[in-house]
Design an enzyme around this catalytic site. Structure first.
Site, PDB file in Angstrom:
ATOM      1  N   SER A 120       0.797  -1.216   0.000  1.00  0.00           N
ATOM      2  CA  SER A 120       0.000   0.000   0.000  1.00  0.00           C
ATOM      3  C   SER A 120       0.831   1.269   0.000  1.00  0.00           C
ATOM      4  O   SER A 120       0.331   2.343  -0.260  1.00  0.00           O
ATOM      5  CB  SER A 120      -0.957   0.009   1.194  1.00  0.00           C
ATOM      6  OG  SER A 120      -0.235   0.179   2.383  1.00  0.00           O
ATOM      7  N   LYS A 157       1.078   4.569   6.796  1.00  0.00           N
ATOM      8  CA  LYS A 157       0.377   5.414   5.822  1.00  0.00           C
ATOM      9  C   LYS A 157       0.801   6.869   5.992  1.00  0.00           C
ATOM     10  O   LYS A 157       1.362   7.256   7.012  1.00  0.00           O
ATOM     11  CB  LYS A 157      -1.146   5.338   6.041  1.00  0.00           C
ATOM     12  CG  LYS A 157      -1.783   3.979   5.812  1.00  0.00           C
ATOM     13  CD  LYS A 157      -1.933   3.663   4.356  1.00  0.00           C
ATOM     14  CE  LYS A 157      -2.620   2.316   4.150  1.00  0.00           C
ATOM     15  NZ  LYS A 157      -1.888   1.204   4.777  1.00  0.00           N
TER      16      LYS A 157
END
Lengths: 198, 198
Positions: A120, A157
């Site tokens: 990701s 993230k």
DNA sequence: CGGTGCACAGAACGATTGTTCGGTAAGCTA
DNA sequence: TAGCTTACCGAACAATCGTTCTGTGCACCG
């Protein structure tokens, strides 16, 4: 007794100290320094130490204990190769680097490692299986890469803000933005990355 | 005076010592340790040191000076699943201990670091400014990422073969394949990567 | 030729080191 | 309730620390 003449006095002494430090991770006392350097008078050791201190190779703690100075660890990143005198290879700034740990970790007690799962964050150069060096702290700034705890799992993230709430943005268009309901639990901020490829 | 009860006695003390060492690169004397730990009796410091020594966190030089032990530089590796009681990361549970150097460097004498210049390997997750951990060796296999010497500079590229000759392939379509005339000089093979982001 | 540095040796000394030993208060155990 | 263990304090002390000061021999220099 065999007397030696060091012209500039310095370099051999410094190297021996650096080797000693590399082995023991500690600066020895004056009397040990004396035998290490082949000197028999502590007074002369004291003088030499003073010069190294002046040159920035040694320093003192607030408690007046001898410690390595700023230039003590000066060392090329890439050493010249076995042969073929190639010039100083691209190491822009004079880096001081003892160990990789030291390069990446500023506050050991607040630093831990987290292994990355998934792709990701691949557009940020963070791959599956990489280790993230995390400085633990409960909050972070927008734009930083954070390690958050979502559903009892670590997630790496970008931290961003959206309509007043914090969101976690992946660096991969195939993954969705995470909008946590309730409070976002931040484990820490990314301070570095370690990848093993062999 | 306020008395504190440390249940396991150890972890807070060790962390403070590690932070001190990270700052000064030296183990302090017992009296400094006492103020660092909030202890007022050197005898008790002595006892604590003995325990850390038993556990492998501290050690002695041949001259009986205190120095970091084998486990002193170990780092927590947080597993990807978080267990409930996270706030104080308890040692041992859920954490492996590892030093980054040991993780990346297998043969210290043949290992060096090279700083990456440019974006030519960005699709392999290698960014400008990253440090490549290189195991020095004169040849490599097709498909490996190698550090080669081209025009007296280090270059990081994939090694590939083309019509009987070796070529260096970037991981970025905007960069050309390098087809060295004559012999290709390989410095070593990439064994890892280190990135500092803070 | 005498003088002036410099590179070291050696002794002396107060300060600091780490160790040893004895003491105390709290907590558990029986 | 007594007894043991644990976590600490405090004093005493010899060993070692780093500093200071006073030589000494060689080298260079005019």
């Amino acid at each position: 007794m065999a007397l030696k003449n060091h012209q500039p006095l310095d370099p051999a002494y410094l190297e021996k100290l650096q080797d000693y430090y590399a082995e023991h991770k500690v600066i020895p006392s004056y009397s040990v320094l004396a035998t290490l350097w082949g000197i028999s008078a502590k007074s002369w050791v004291s003088e030499c130490v003073r010069r190294f201190e002046e040159a920035g190779y040694l320093d003192w703690t607030p408690d007046r204990q001898l410690k390595p100075g700023a230039r003590f660890f000066e060392r090329r990143l890439a050493h010249d190769t076995v042969q073929a005198g190639l010039p100083n290879p691209a190491l822009s700034d004079g880096y001081d680097l003892v160990t990789i740990d030291d390069y990446l970790v500023r506050v050991p007690s607040k630093t831990s490692l987290v292994r990355v799962k998934g792709e990701s964050m691949i557009d940020a150069g963070i791959h599956d299986g990489d280790l993230i060096v995390v400085e633990q702290q409960p909050n972070a700034n927008v734009g930083e890469i954070v390690v958050a705890i979502v559903d009892n799992e670590f997630t790496v993230k970008y931290l961003d803000r959206e309509k007043g709430g914090f969101v976690l943005k992946p660096a991969n268009k195939a993954f969705p933005v995470i909008r946590p309901q309730g409070r976002l639990e931040i484990f820490g901020v990314m301070a570095g990355l370690v990848r093993k490829t062999r």
